[in-house]
Design a protein around this motif. Structure first.
Motif, PDB file in Angstrom:
ATOM      1  N   UNK A   3     -34.015  24.492 -22.979  1.00 25.01           N
ATOM      2  CA  UNK A   3     -34.068  25.835 -22.417  1.00 25.01           C
ATOM      3  C   UNK A   3     -32.657  26.402 -22.292  1.00 25.01           C
ATOM      4  N   UNK A   4     -32.572  27.728 -22.366  1.00 28.32           N
ATOM      5  CA  UNK A   4     -31.287  28.404 -22.252  1.00 28.32           C
ATOM      6  C   UNK A   4     -31.257  29.253 -20.985  1.00 28.32           C
ATOM      7  N   UNK A   5     -30.132  29.188 -20.291  1.00 32.79           N
ATOM      8  CA  UNK A   5     -29.915  29.997 -19.096  1.00 32.79           C
ATOM      9  C   UNK A   5     -28.713  30.906 -19.315  1.00 32.79           C
ATOM     10  N   UNK A   6     -28.666  31.998 -18.579  1.00 36.98           N
ATOM     11  CA  UNK A   6     -27.496  32.872 -18.639  1.00 36.98           C
ATOM     12  C   UNK A   6     -26.268  32.130 -18.136  1.00 36.98           C
ATOM     13  N   UNK A   7     -25.137  32.377 -18.783  1.00 36.75           N
ATOM     14  CA  UNK A   7     -23.878  31.771 -18.365  1.00 36.75           C
ATOM     15  C   UNK A   7     -22.882  32.901 -18.108  1.00 36.75           C
TER      16      UNK A   7
ATOM     17  N   UNK B 285     -23.821  35.584 -22.665  1.00 42.79           N
ATOM     18  CA  UNK B 285     -23.765  34.197 -23.117  1.00 42.79           C
ATOM     19  C   UNK B 285     -24.921  33.427 -22.506  1.00 42.79           C
ATOM     20  N   UNK B 286     -25.557  32.599 -23.325  1.00 42.87           N
ATOM     21  CA  UNK B 286     -26.598  31.697 -22.842  1.00 42.87           C
ATOM     22  C   UNK B 286     -26.216  30.269 -23.216  1.00 42.87           C
ATOM     23  N   UNK B 287     -26.503  29.345 -22.303  1.00 41.26           N
ATOM     24  CA  UNK B 287     -26.164  27.939 -22.518  1.00 41.26           C
ATOM     25  C   UNK B 287     -27.424  27.088 -22.370  1.00 41.26           C
TER      26      UNK B 287
ATOM     27  N   UNK C 246     -26.471  37.088 -31.960  1.00 44.37           N
ATOM     28  CA  UNK C 246     -25.248  37.493 -32.643  1.00 44.37           C
ATOM     29  C   UNK C 246     -24.415  36.309 -33.108  1.00 44.37           C
ATOM     30  N   UNK C 247     -24.462  35.227 -32.336  1.00 47.67           N
ATOM     31  CA  UNK C 247     -23.683  34.042 -32.703  1.00 47.67           C
ATOM     32  C   UNK C 247     -24.195  32.849 -31.908  1.00 47.67           C
TER      33      UNK C 247
ATOM     34  N   UNK D  84     -24.492  27.005 -27.279  1.00 51.03           N
ATOM     35  CA  UNK D  84     -24.170  28.302 -26.690  1.00 51.03           C
ATOM     36  C   UNK D  84     -24.663  29.392 -27.626  1.00 51.03           C
ATOM     37  N   UNK D  85     -25.196  30.457 -27.038  1.00 52.76           N
ATOM     38  CA  UNK D  85     -25.632  31.608 -27.817  1.00 52.76           C
ATOM     39  C   UNK D  85     -24.989  32.875 -27.265  1.00 52.76           C
ATOM     40  N   UNK D  86     -24.719  33.802 -28.156  1.00 51.42           N
ATOM     41  CA  UNK D  86     -24.260  35.125 -27.756  1.00 51.42           C
ATOM     42  C   UNK D  86     -25.350  36.106 -28.158  1.00 51.42           C
ATOM     43  N   UNK D  87     -25.911  36.794 -27.160  1.00 54.25           N
ATOM     44  CA  UNK D  87     -27.071  37.648 -27.361  1.00 54.25           C
ATOM     45  C   UNK D  87     -26.722  39.094 -27.041  1.00 54.25           C
ATOM     46  N   UNK D  88     -27.195  40.022 -27.855  1.00 58.65           N
ATOM     47  CA  UNK D  88     -27.041  41.442 -27.566  1.00 58.65           C
ATOM     48  C   UNK D  88     -27.826  41.778 -26.292  1.00 58.65           C
TER      49      UNK D  88
END
Length: 229
Positions: free
Chosen positions: A23-27, A40-42, A60-61, A49-53
């Motif tokens: 699972x991913x949470x906001x960072x 950023x989500x971790x 995005x990355x 790590x994810x970078x979300x619009x």
């Protein structure tokens, strides 16, 4: 020494298969500036790590890796990374989070795509966000990557085309062919086609073995991104 592969040989689905299944949470960063239009989500296991619009919710990355230890030093070893747009700073930002927020030393993979991660690491060498080192995992010899030539960091395997027989021939014979002659010629052409297929299989198998050998012998050379000193 990371082996260079073509960037088009990778796709997002393949990269995502290697990312965290958790699972991913906001960072919320506290040591680097937050992004205005991205979040950023971790992952729960802190391996991705994810970078979300913020508004479109587009990916995005992302970057995924494993925590590994070499010579008693802990690294975040990259296994896959992605950025939707070139020169956008998306992936660099996630590296900043890894290094300055999570305190990791980021270790490159044994393979780099080009265009792609090779150019990304080259860009980091020129910027001031990180100190980039060339590390030999076998000897623990580490020096700034900028001191090395490109061919001392990356290995690009080039395959020279082989000359093979063509499958069609012109027969300059004045006499007429009977059916047995024609069948003999067709059988000869088919035998050459079979030989060519066998040669291709041999080439592909040899190439695979060569890539494996290169992977073993050169994968000890990596790049490390860590806090600027």
């Amino acid at each position: 020494m990371p082996i260079i592969i073509k960037g088009e040989d990778l796709n997002l689905d393949f990269l995502l298969q290697n990312s965290s299944k958790g699972f991913f949470d906001d960072f919320i960063p506290t040591k680097v500036a937050s992004r205005m239009h991205e979040v950023v989500k971790i992952s729960s296991d802190r391996s991705s790590l994810k970078l979300i619009d913020k508004y479109q919710k587009d990916l995005l990355s992302f970057v995924h890796g494993n925590i590994t230890t070499y010579h008693n030093v802990e690294y975040f070893e990259i296994t896959s990374a992605y950025s939707k747009l070139k020169k956008s700073g998306f992936l660099s930002y996630l590296f900043k989070v890894l290094v300055y927020e999570l305190g990791y030393k980021v270790l490159s993979d044994s393979r780099h795509s080009s265009p792609g991660s090779k150019e990304f690491w080259q860009a980091q060498m020129k910027r001031r966000d990180f100190t980039i080192y060339r590390l030999n995992l076998a000897t623990n010899y580490k020096r700034k990557a900028s001191r090395f030539n490109e061919n001392e960091i990356w290995f690009e395997m080039r395959i020279e085309p082989l000359n093979t027989f063509v499958n069609s021939f012109d027969y300059f014979i004045d006499e007429e062919f009977d059916e047995d002659d024609i069948q003999e010629i067709e059988d000869f052409e088919l035998s050459i086609e079979a030989d060519d297929r066998a040669d291709q299989i041999f080439i592909e198998e040899s190439l695979t073995a060569e890539v494996q050998k290169i992977n073993i012998s050169n994968s000890k050379i990596r790049l490390v991104a860590q806090k600027k000193i």
